[in-house]
Design a protein around this motif. Structure first.
Motif, PDB file in Angstrom:
ATOM      1  N   ARG A  12       0.100   5.319   1.036  1.00  0.00           N
ATOM      2  CA  ARG A  12       0.829   4.709   1.915  1.00  0.00           C
ATOM      3  C   ARG A  12       0.687   3.403   2.348  1.00  0.00           C
ATOM      4  O   ARG A  12       1.422   2.736   3.329  1.00  0.00           O
ATOM      5  N   LEU A  13      -0.185   2.554   1.756  1.00  0.00           N
ATOM      6  CA  LEU A  13      -0.323   1.308   2.034  1.00  0.00           C
ATOM      7  C   LEU A  13       0.855   0.557   1.624  1.00  0.00           C
ATOM      8  O   LEU A  13       1.241   0.383   0.670  1.00  0.00           O
ATOM      9  N   PRO A  14       1.589  -0.187   2.605  1.00  0.00           N
ATOM     10  CA  PRO A  14       2.728  -1.045   2.417  1.00  0.00           C
ATOM     11  C   PRO A  14       2.547  -2.206   1.753  1.00  0.00           C
ATOM     12  O   PRO A  14       1.380  -2.887   2.075  1.00  0.00           O
ATOM     13  N   VAL A  15       3.308  -2.606   0.878  1.00  0.00           N
ATOM     14  CA  VAL A  15       3.087  -3.933   0.311  1.00  0.00           C
ATOM     15  C   VAL A  15       3.357  -5.335   1.240  1.00  0.00           C
ATOM     16  O   VAL A  15       2.747  -6.183   0.985  1.00  0.00           O
ATOM     17  N   GLU A  16       3.968  -4.913   2.395  1.00  0.00           N
ATOM     18  CA  GLU A  16       4.456  -6.114   3.257  1.00  0.00           C
ATOM     19  C   GLU A  16       3.047  -6.494   3.967  1.00  0.00           C
ATOM     20  O   GLU A  16       2.816  -7.670   4.260  1.00  0.00           O
ATOM     21  N   LEU A  17       1.937  -5.728   3.791  1.00  0.00           N
ATOM     22  CA  LEU A  17       0.588  -6.163   4.189  1.00  0.00           C
ATOM     23  C   LEU A  17       0.145  -7.421   3.585  1.00  0.00           C
ATOM     24  O   LEU A  17      -0.680  -8.022   4.455  1.00  0.00           O
ATOM     25  N   ASN A  18       0.561  -7.602   2.517  1.00  0.00           N
ATOM     26  CA  ASN A  18       0.118  -8.979   1.820  1.00  0.00           C
ATOM     27  C   ASN A  18       0.731 -10.292   2.680  1.00  0.00           C
ATOM     28  O   ASN A  18      -0.019 -11.322   2.439  1.00  0.00           O
ATOM     29  N   VAL A  19       1.455  -9.992   3.556  1.00  0.00           N
ATOM     30  CA  VAL A  19       2.030 -11.064   4.214  1.00  0.00           C
ATOM     31  C   VAL A  19       0.969 -11.551   5.232  1.00  0.00           C
ATOM     32  O   VAL A  19       0.713 -12.712   5.669  1.00  0.00           O
ATOM     33  N   ALA A  20       0.128 -10.696   5.713  1.00  0.00           N
ATOM     34  CA  ALA A  20      -0.805 -10.952   6.904  1.00  0.00           C
ATOM     35  C   ALA A  20      -1.812 -11.790   6.250  1.00  0.00           C
ATOM     36  O   ALA A  20      -2.436 -12.976   7.215  1.00  0.00           O
ATOM     37  N   HIS A  21      -2.094 -12.025   5.211  1.00  0.00           N
ATOM     38  CA  HIS A  21      -3.225 -12.890   4.588  1.00  0.00           C
ATOM     39  C   HIS A  21      -2.628 -14.274   4.475  1.00  0.00           C
ATOM     40  O   HIS A  21      -3.519 -15.168   4.724  1.00  0.00           O
ATOM     41  N   ALA A  60     -10.331  -7.337  -0.923  1.00  0.00           N
ATOM     42  CA  ALA A  60     -10.305  -5.923  -0.511  1.00  0.00           C
ATOM     43  C   ALA A  60      -8.924  -5.411  -0.940  1.00  0.00           C
ATOM     44  O   ALA A  60      -8.783  -4.307  -1.291  1.00  0.00           O
ATOM     45  N   LEU A  61      -7.821  -6.052  -0.131  1.00  0.00           N
ATOM     46  CA  LEU A  61      -6.397  -5.390  -0.191  1.00  0.00           C
ATOM     47  C   LEU A  61      -5.913  -5.250  -1.724  1.00  0.00           C
ATOM     48  O   LEU A  61      -5.425  -4.395  -2.005  1.00  0.00           O
ATOM     49  N   GLN A  62      -6.310  -6.348  -2.406  1.00  0.00           N
ATOM     50  CA  GLN A  62      -5.841  -6.144  -3.875  1.00  0.00           C
ATOM     51  C   GLN A  62      -6.775  -5.318  -4.621  1.00  0.00           C
ATOM     52  O   GLN A  62      -6.022  -4.486  -5.323  1.00  0.00           O
ATOM     53  N   LEU A  63      -7.939  -4.923  -4.159  1.00  0.00           N
ATOM     54  CA  LEU A  63      -8.564  -3.793  -5.011  1.00  0.00           C
ATOM     55  C   LEU A  63      -8.022  -2.369  -4.462  1.00  0.00           C
ATOM     56  O   LEU A  63      -7.466  -1.783  -5.490  1.00  0.00           O
ATOM     57  N   LEU A  64      -7.459  -2.298  -3.223  1.00  0.00           N
ATOM     58  CA  LEU A  64      -6.782  -1.028  -2.834  1.00  0.00           C
ATOM     59  C   LEU A  64      -5.465  -1.074  -3.558  1.00  0.00           C
ATOM     60  O   LEU A  64      -4.960   0.048  -3.943  1.00  0.00           O
ATOM     61  N   PHE A  65      -4.868  -2.240  -3.646  1.00  0.00           N
ATOM     62  CA  PHE A  65      -3.558  -2.114  -4.421  1.00  0.00           C
ATOM     63  C   PHE A  65      -3.467  -1.637  -6.060  1.00  0.00           C
ATOM     64  O   PHE A  65      -2.868  -1.117  -6.605  1.00  0.00           O
ATOM     65  N   CYS A  66      -4.951  -2.174  -6.544  1.00  0.00           N
ATOM     66  CA  CYS A  66      -5.085  -1.735  -8.127  1.00  0.00           C
ATOM     67  C   CYS A  66      -5.203  -0.381  -7.938  1.00  0.00           C
ATOM     68  O   CYS A  66      -4.956   0.414  -9.031  1.00  0.00           O
ATOM     69  N   ILE A  67      -6.116   0.182  -7.047  1.00  0.00           N
ATOM     70  CA  ILE A  67      -6.266   1.737  -6.713  1.00  0.00           C
ATOM     71  C   ILE A  67      -5.005   2.322  -6.675  1.00  0.00           C
ATOM     72  O   ILE A  67      -4.467   3.494  -7.344  1.00  0.00           O
ATOM     73  N   VAL A  87      10.328  -7.714  -2.523  1.00  0.00           N
ATOM     74  CA  VAL A  87      10.449  -8.932  -2.402  1.00  0.00           C
ATOM     75  C   VAL A  87       8.961  -9.447  -2.086  1.00  0.00           C
ATOM     76  O   VAL A  87       8.609 -10.801  -2.334  1.00  0.00           O
ATOM     77  N   PHE A  88       8.412  -8.516  -1.340  1.00  0.00           N
ATOM     78  CA  PHE A  88       6.974  -8.866  -0.811  1.00  0.00           C
ATOM     79  C   PHE A  88       5.640  -8.719  -2.186  1.00  0.00           C
ATOM     80  O   PHE A  88       4.671  -9.211  -1.811  1.00  0.00           O
ATOM     81  N   PHE A  89       6.119  -8.212  -3.194  1.00  0.00           N
ATOM     82  CA  PHE A  89       5.310  -8.267  -4.364  1.00  0.00           C
ATOM     83  C   PHE A  89       4.983  -9.645  -4.900  1.00  0.00           C
ATOM     84  O   PHE A  89       3.754  -9.876  -5.389  1.00  0.00           O
TER      85      PHE A  89
END
Length: 364
Positions: A12-21, A60-67, A87-89
């Motif tokens: 369920r982790l949305p890719v849009e969370l990458n914007v927060a960093h 931490a987030l990139q590790l979760l996206f790798c999983i 587009v957020f990828f």
């Protein structure tokens, strides 16, 4: 059972969370800049703390996206196939590149930050080429309502933000100027479509409009970094960004009762970029690097506002993730079945009273 619940949570982790960093590491660079410009040591230490926090979050987030890529491929493919969410990828390599800017002061004079920046900038630009070519070759026709501020992410953000951070590194004038020109070209083109949609069709996403504030601020700062002298071009973009900031404060306040969505994350980095641009105000107006009391006050006020606002966004995200974890057993693992709090209706929204057919997703 706990392993299954964790897998659902990752799916369920949305890719849009990458914007927060972008905002967290940007806060670090902004407070460092204020500490350097005005000679206030605690500001620099606060910037180091934000950079450290941003680096930890990115890892931490990139590790979760790798999983997620390894065990939840259908969900990841569904997001990548989505016209807006995909587009957020491009923010993934952008975050890795921003890490280089965050750790550069700790590495001394090594070439590691430059190497990391080059790799990240190339990856961002490749994704920009991929996204634009995908739009051109898309068999489904685009309507005016399909174009939103999210289209500025792969075309403008992925070019101007690398140029912003590359402008402070030595020996990168040519690639930084190239990215700057590409980002400026796309911004001037797409902003016409967005304004047409905003003024004629009255269709827009209020939080996403803040990306235009970031674009104006970044254009002003990158131009100053590249040419090292005062001119009216960079100063004009700062004033345009100021007008957008005042306008959007009014617009978002009018729709403050709308629910929180992931599109609200797009307000974090623009506030940071705008505050950082104002820390250069003396260079814009006089060419001097000496900070005046008025500039210090404005810069500190904007930096404090950006910090508090991003803190609220982070707490809201954490609260949403906690509620997601509690509700794992009651909903599907599909991306399309994410709960309302963590959904991302970037192109769907809430019609304000008296304006039916005007979809807007506004700040809480």
């Amino acid at each position: 059972q706990s392993l299954s619940a964790f897998r659902v949570f990752v799916a369920r982790l949305p890719v849009e969370l990458n914007v927060a960093h972008l905002a967290i590491i940007g806060l670090g660079g902004m407070w460092r800049q204020l500490g350097t410009e005005f000679g206030i040591v605690p500001f620099g230490r606060l910037g180091d703390a934000f950079c450290a926090l941003g680096v930890v979050e990115v890892v931490a987030l990139q590790l979760l996206f790798c999983i997620k890529a390894a065990f939840c491929q259908p969900d990841l493919k569904a997001e990548f196939a989505h016209r807006v969410n995909s587009v957020f990828f491009g923010c993934i390599p952008l975050n890795v590149m921003l890490v280089s800017g965050g750790v550069a002061p700790w590495l001394g004079d090594t070439r590691a930050p430059v190497v990391i920046w080059v790799v990240g900038a190339v990856a961002c630009h490749v994704y920009c080429l991929f996204a634009v070519s995908r739009w051109i070759l898309d068999k489904n026709d685009f309507e005016l309502g399909d174009f939103g501020t999210s289209f500025l992410v792969p075309t403008v953000v992925l070019n101007l933000v690398p140029a912003l951070y590359g402008g402070s590194l030595p020996g990168l004038f040519a690639p930084v100027f190239y990215l700057y020109c590409v980002g400026l070209f796309f911004y001037l083109g797409l902003v016409v479509i967005i304004l047409q949609r905003l003024l004629l069709r009255r269709m827009f996403v209020a939080p996403g409009l803040w990306i235009m504030v970031a674009a104006s601020a970044v254009i002003a700062v990158v131009h100053l970094q590249l040419f090292k002298d005062f001119n009216y071009f960079s100063q004009g973009w700062l004033y345009v960004g100021t007008f957008k900031f005042l306008l959007l404060v009014r617009v978002t306040y009018a729709f403050k009762s709308a629910p929180f969505t992931l599109s609200c994350l797009s307000t974090g980095f623009p506030l940071v970029a705008f505050a950082r641009a104002w820390s250069f105000f003396d260079k814009f107006t006089t060419g001097s690097g000496d900070g005046t009391p008025a500039t210090l006050f404005i810069s500190f006020a904007l930096a404090t506002l950006a910090t508090l606002w991003n803190a609220c966004l982070v707490l809201r995200i954490i609260g949403g993730l906690v509620l997601e974890s509690r509700d794992l057993g009651q909903t599907s693992t599909s991306v399309n079945a994410r709960t309302k709090l963590m959904s991302s209706p970037l192109e769907k929204g809430y019609s304000p009273p008296g304006q039916d057919g005007c979809p807007i997703v506004a700040l809480p």
